[in-house]
Design a protein around this motif. Structure first.
Motif, PDB file in Angstrom:
ATOM      1  N   SER A   5       3.603  12.070  -5.553  1.00 37.16           N
ATOM      2  CA  SER A   5       2.291  11.659  -5.046  1.00 37.16           C
ATOM      3  C   SER A   5       1.796  10.340  -5.658  1.00 37.16           C
ATOM      4  CB  SER A   5       1.263  12.764  -5.286  1.00 37.16           C
ATOM      5  OG  SER A   5       0.077  12.443  -4.572  1.00 37.16           O
ATOM      6  N   ASP A  19      -2.474   0.506  -4.458  1.00 33.35           N
ATOM      7  CA  ASP A  19      -2.730  -0.674  -3.623  1.00 33.35           C
ATOM      8  C   ASP A  19      -2.549  -1.907  -4.483  1.00 33.35           C
ATOM      9  OD1 ASP A  19      -3.337   0.615  -1.277  1.00 33.35           O
ATOM     10  OD2 ASP A  19      -5.488   0.706  -1.686  1.00 33.35           O
ATOM     11  N   SER A  39       0.192   6.841  -5.388  1.00 30.47           N
ATOM     12  CA  SER A  39      -0.646   6.018  -4.519  1.00 30.47           C
ATOM     13  C   SER A  39      -1.014   4.756  -5.277  1.00 30.47           C
ATOM     14  CB  SER A  39      -1.926   6.756  -4.105  1.00 30.47           C
ATOM     15  OG  SER A  39      -1.587   7.880  -3.307  1.00 30.47           O
ATOM     16  N   GLY A  72       4.874  10.651   2.627  1.00 31.02           N
ATOM     17  CA  GLY A  72       3.895   9.614   2.339  1.00 31.02           C
ATOM     18  C   GLY A  72       4.328   8.296   2.945  1.00 31.02           C
ATOM     19  N   SER A  73       3.529   7.235   2.719  1.00 36.00           N
ATOM     20  CA  SER A  73       3.862   5.971   3.362  1.00 36.00           C
ATOM     21  C   SER A  73       3.841   4.790   2.410  1.00 36.00           C
ATOM     22  CB  SER A  73       2.907   5.706   4.534  1.00 36.00           C
ATOM     23  OG  SER A  73       1.631   5.368   4.042  1.00 36.00           O
ATOM     24  N   ALA A 127       0.848  -1.190   0.000  1.00 37.37           N
ATOM     25  CA  ALA A 127       0.000   0.000   0.000  1.00 37.37           C
ATOM     26  C   ALA A 127       0.885   1.242   0.000  1.00 37.37           C
ATOM     27  CB  ALA A 127      -0.913  -0.010   1.227  1.00 37.37           C
ATOM     28  N   LEU A 128       0.833   1.985  -1.092  1.00 31.95           N
ATOM     29  CA  LEU A 128       1.576   3.237  -1.178  1.00 31.95           C
ATOM     30  C   LEU A 128       0.572   4.375  -1.130  1.00 31.95           C
ATOM     31  CD1 LEU A 128       3.497   1.061  -2.481  1.00 31.95           C
ATOM     32  CD2 LEU A 128       4.527   2.948  -3.741  1.00 31.95           C
ATOM     33  N   ASP A 129       0.817   5.311  -0.213  1.00 32.11           N
ATOM     34  CA  ASP A 129      -0.126   6.403  -0.053  1.00 32.11           C
ATOM     35  C   ASP A 129       0.596   7.744  -0.170  1.00 32.11           C
ATOM     36  OD1 ASP A 129      -2.473   7.801   0.504  1.00 32.11           O
ATOM     37  OD2 ASP A 129      -2.122   7.700   2.672  1.00 32.11           O
ATOM     38  N   ASP A 130       0.269   8.484  -1.207  1.00 37.90           N
ATOM     39  CA  ASP A 130       0.833   9.814  -1.433  1.00 37.90           C
ATOM     40  C   ASP A 130       2.358   9.843  -1.264  1.00 37.90           C
ATOM     41  OD1 ASP A 130       0.898  12.535  -2.010  1.00 37.90           O
ATOM     42  OD2 ASP A 130       0.403  13.134   0.043  1.00 37.90           O
ATOM     43  N   VAL A 131       3.014   8.955  -1.998  1.00 35.99           N
ATOM     44  CA  VAL A 131       4.460   8.797  -1.869  1.00 35.99           C
ATOM     45  C   VAL A 131       5.219   9.785  -2.761  1.00 35.99           C
ATOM     46  CG1 VAL A 131       6.379   7.249  -2.445  1.00 35.99           C
ATOM     47  CG2 VAL A 131       4.421   6.387  -1.140  1.00 35.99           C
TER      48      VAL A 131
END
Ligand SMILES: Nc1ncnc2c1ncn2[C@@H]1O[C@H](COP(=O)(O)OP(=O)(O)O)[C@@H](O)[C@H]1O
Ligand SMILES: [Mg+2]
Length: 223
Positions: free
Chosen positions: A24, A28, A26, A61-62, A7-11
């Motif tokens: 940015s 899944d 994102s 981001g994560s 899961a990449l969120d706003d990376v």
């Protein structure tokens, strides 16, 4: 709902010069999928895969790999996830040159403590399963690039990782070897449920997956 394995969120990612290489992103990735990502040279593909492989952390981001947030893992924890749950295939020429195919395939098992005889048996069983047993005793220099890359794929698979990350694995192969390679990793995905994330500069190759994306100047979009 399928489990989300990545899961990449706003990376966002920048290197020391400060320019953003990923903007940015994102994404899944669900269990069972084979994700193809195409983008030209310099678009950020390797950077993206290094983040997914816990070899780097985002600037912002994560990134969560199998539920763990990459930025909060200790180095020993990320090393363990890489060893036990991820498999890597690179652009090419990454087999150890002075040992045979079967010995190369034993390396990841050696790293997780599988004993000698069992190691050899499991490596040979996978070579047989995928029709590559005749390569077992060859040294890398005695194999074509296509054969070397298929051995590298088995090496990535042998510990049965949840996810295989493949960074431009076909870029040094001719069209026919590239196709054989793609068929092989598709089998890993279909028969064993291994999640595959593969980058390529070739749009058609990205579409060999179950879902495809395009990366352009660090921005990711669904195809
Ligand atoms: N370690 C690094 N330090 C500085 N810039 C880098 C580094 N790695 C990659 N880059 C830059 O980031 C951009 C994307 O690189 P990369 O992720 O390797 O793209 P690709 O794999 O799609 O060719 C390029 O402009 C590249 O020069
Ligand atoms: Mg690259």
């Amino acid at each position: 709902m399928a489990e989300t394995v990545l899961a990449l969120d706003d990376v966002w990612k920048s290197y020391s010069d400060g320019e953003h290489v990923l903007r940015s992103v994102s994404l899944d990735v669900e269990a069972g999928s084979f994700v193809g990502i195409h983008g030209r040279s310099g678009s950020g593909k390797s950077t993206l895969l290094r983040l997914m492989g816990l070899l780097a952390i985002p600037s912002r981001g994560s990134v969560k790999v199998l539920g763990s947030d990459s930025a909060s893992l200790k180095p020993s924890q990320s090393a363990r996830i890489r060893r036990e749950r991820l498999g890597f295939i690179f652009q090419g020429f990454n087999l150890i040159p002075h040992i045979t195919a079967v010995e190369n395939i034993e390396v990841p098992m050696w790293l997780v403590g599988v004993r000698g005889q069992e190691r050899r048996e499991r490596a040979l069983a996978d070579l047989r399963r995928f029709g590559l047993e005749k390569l077992a005793d060859r040294y890398p220099r005695e194999m074509s690039h296509g054969e070397q890359q298929r051995v590298a794929a088995i090496r990535a698979l042998v510990n049965r990782p949840r996810i295989i990350l493949a960074d431009e694995p076909t870029s040094s192969l001719d069209d026919e070897s590239a196709k054989v390679f793609l068929d092989l990793v598709s089998r890993f995905n279909r028969e064993l449920g291994t999640v595959v994330v593969m980058t390529t500069t070739d749009l058609d190759e990205a579409k060999a997956g179950t879902v495809s994306y395009r990366l352009e100047s660090g921005s990711l979009s669904r195809d």
